[in-house]
Design a protein around this motif. Structure first.
Motif, PDB file in Angstrom:
ATOM      1  N   LYS A  53     101.786  51.694  24.819  1.00 31.91           N
ATOM      2  CA  LYS A  53     100.969  51.048  25.138  1.00 31.91           C
ATOM      3  C   LYS A  53      99.498  50.902  25.013  1.00 31.91           C
ATOM      4  N   ALA A  54      98.708  50.077  25.185  1.00 30.01           N
ATOM      5  CA  ALA A  54      97.039  50.298  24.777  1.00 30.01           C
ATOM      6  C   ALA A  54      96.293  50.863  26.046  1.00 30.01           C
ATOM      7  N   ASP A  55      95.174  51.331  25.802  1.00 26.66           N
ATOM      8  CA  ASP A  55      94.311  51.742  26.946  1.00 26.66           C
ATOM      9  C   ASP A  55      93.236  50.733  27.126  1.00 26.66           C
ATOM     10  N   ASP A  89     100.068  42.069  29.146  1.00 24.06           N
ATOM     11  CA  ASP A  89     101.415  42.643  28.405  1.00 24.06           C
ATOM     12  C   ASP A  89     101.352  43.794  28.021  1.00 24.06           C
ATOM     13  N   VAL A  90     100.142  44.385  27.304  1.00 20.23           N
ATOM     14  CA  VAL A  90     100.376  45.470  26.375  1.00 20.23           C
ATOM     15  C   VAL A  90      99.216  46.893  27.016  1.00 20.23           C
ATOM     16  N   LEU A  91      98.879  46.472  28.059  1.00 17.31           N
ATOM     17  CA  LEU A  91      97.847  47.611  28.614  1.00 17.31           C
ATOM     18  C   LEU A  91      98.506  48.572  29.627  1.00 17.31           C
ATOM     19  N   ALA A  92      98.539  49.728  29.349  1.00 18.05           N
ATOM     20  CA  ALA A  92      98.798  50.606  30.232  1.00 18.05           C
ATOM     21  C   ALA A  92      98.394  50.875  31.702  1.00 18.05           C
ATOM     22  N   GLU A  93      98.681  51.206  32.666  1.00 16.81           N
ATOM     23  CA  GLU A  93      98.072  51.359  33.804  1.00 16.81           C
ATOM     24  C   GLU A  93      96.787  52.106  33.870  1.00 16.81           C
ATOM     25  N   GLU A 134      94.691  41.764  39.072  1.00 19.57           N
ATOM     26  CA  GLU A 134      95.386  42.641  38.189  1.00 19.57           C
ATOM     27  C   GLU A 134      94.511  43.835  37.823  1.00 19.57           C
ATOM     28  N   PHE A 135      93.218  43.734  38.119  1.00 23.54           N
ATOM     29  CA  PHE A 135      92.570  45.137  37.952  1.00 23.54           C
ATOM     30  C   PHE A 135      91.863  45.598  39.329  1.00 23.54           C
ATOM     31  N   ALA A 136      91.179  46.940  39.237  1.00 19.84           N
ATOM     32  CA  ALA A 136      90.731  47.317  40.213  1.00 19.84           C
ATOM     33  C   ALA A 136      89.235  46.879  40.539  1.00 19.84           C
ATOM     34  N   THR A 137      88.442  46.774  39.372  1.00 19.42           N
ATOM     35  CA  THR A 137      87.246  46.527  39.177  1.00 19.42           C
ATOM     36  C   THR A 137      86.946  45.317  38.362  1.00 19.42           C
ATOM     37  N   VAL A 138      86.124  44.031  38.399  1.00 16.69           N
ATOM     38  CA  VAL A 138      85.797  43.348  37.535  1.00 16.69           C
ATOM     39  C   VAL A 138      84.197  42.919  37.550  1.00 16.69           C
ATOM     40  N   ARG A 139      83.668  43.140  36.529  1.00 13.47           N
ATOM     41  CA  ARG A 139      82.171  42.802  36.422  1.00 13.47           C
ATOM     42  C   ARG A 139      81.883  41.667  35.336  1.00 13.47           C
ATOM     43  N   PHE A 197      93.344  48.801  35.343  1.00 11.65           N
ATOM     44  CA  PHE A 197      94.683  47.972  35.273  1.00 11.65           C
ATOM     45  C   PHE A 197      95.505  48.245  36.307  1.00 11.65           C
ATOM     46  N   ARG A 198      96.291  47.594  37.307  1.00  8.37           N
ATOM     47  CA  ARG A 198      97.213  47.865  38.134  1.00  8.37           C
ATOM     48  C   ARG A 198      98.570  48.102  37.784  1.00  8.37           C
ATOM     49  N   GLY A 199      98.777  47.452  36.484  1.00  6.72           N
ATOM     50  CA  GLY A 199     100.029  47.878  35.797  1.00  6.72           C
ATOM     51  C   GLY A 199     100.956  46.439  35.751  1.00  6.72           C
TER      52      GLY A 199
END
Length: 234
Positions: free
Chosen positions: A139-141, A175-179, A203-208, A229-231
């Motif tokens: 998966k991608a970072d 679909d492609v991101l790692a946690e 889906e994510f912990a922080t959004v800016r 990303f929460r996974g």
């Protein structure tokens, strides 16, 4: 920037701003765009420093502020051509030195910068996420998207099309991101992105929201940076 201030446009009391004459076959809008390009300090700086586009400085500035690009990461650049963001990512993660990996995806061919792997592919194809993970061997970072839908000239329509494109890019990213991964994408100010932001916050912990200085002052463009990303959900 180093050296003299390129934004002053003056030297010895004389304006250095370049004016472009309107050619017979060139529209006024094309002439104004060309004039703006010729007088843009970031365009000149990109040429001088070897970046494929002025957009490189937007990513540089956002990463210097939030440090989400790290050595050894695997990065996907959607709509990569002409390659400015891929160049920056390759340097930041060390792909230009054989450490991390950067894969650029676009419908248009481009000559990949050092350290960048390039694939001609439509990321909207159903099997695109799986193919991407096979190329990465995992998966991608980070997923990057500086894409913008083709303009129609109708402000509301253009805004809706851009938000729609970002939503599709977010689908791909999830679909492609790692946690723990990150997603950075261009949006346009306008208020209809509420649903997109709510989805990213789930889906994510922080959004800016980020407005880099390299974005033109008269532009409505913003960037949304989602980190942690929460996974992927089954």
């Amino acid at each position: 920037m180093t050296g003299s201030n390129p934004s002053s446009g003056r030297e010895g009391g004389r304006s250095l701003k370049t004016r472009v004459k309107t050619a017979r076959k060139r529209s006024l809008s094309s002439t104004l765009w060309l004039e703006r390009q010729l007088n843009d300090p970031y365009v000149a700086r990109a040429k001088r420093e070897g970046y494929a586009s002025r957009a490189a400085y937007k990513l540089i500035e956002i990463d210097e502020r939030y440090h989400f690009l790290k050595p050894g990461q695997r990065v996907v650049d959607l709509g990569a051509a002409p390659g400015g963001w891929s160049q920056v990512a390759a340097h930041k993660v060390g792909a230009d030195q054989g450490k991390g990996r950067v894969i650029g995806i676009d419908l248009l061919e481009m000559e990949p910068p050092p350290g960048v792997e390039f694939k001609v592919m439509d990321f909207l194809e159903p099997d695109a996420p799986q193919r991407l993970m096979e190329w990465l061997d995992g998966k991608a970072d980070v997923v990057l998207s500086d894409m913008a839908a083709n303009a129609t000239g109708h402000k509301k329509t253009d805004h809706l099309r851009i938000i729609g494109l970002v939503e599709l890019a977010a689908d791909f990213a999830c679909d492609v991101l790692a946690e723990g991964g990150a997603f950075l994408a261009k949006v346009i100010q306008g208020g209809t992105e509420t649903e997109l932001l709510a989805r990213l916050k789930r889906e994510f912990a922080t959004v800016r929201h980020v407005k880099p200085q390299a974005s033109r002052a008269d532009s409505a463009e913003l960037y949304v940076l989602a980190t942690g990303f929460r996974g992927a959900k089954d």
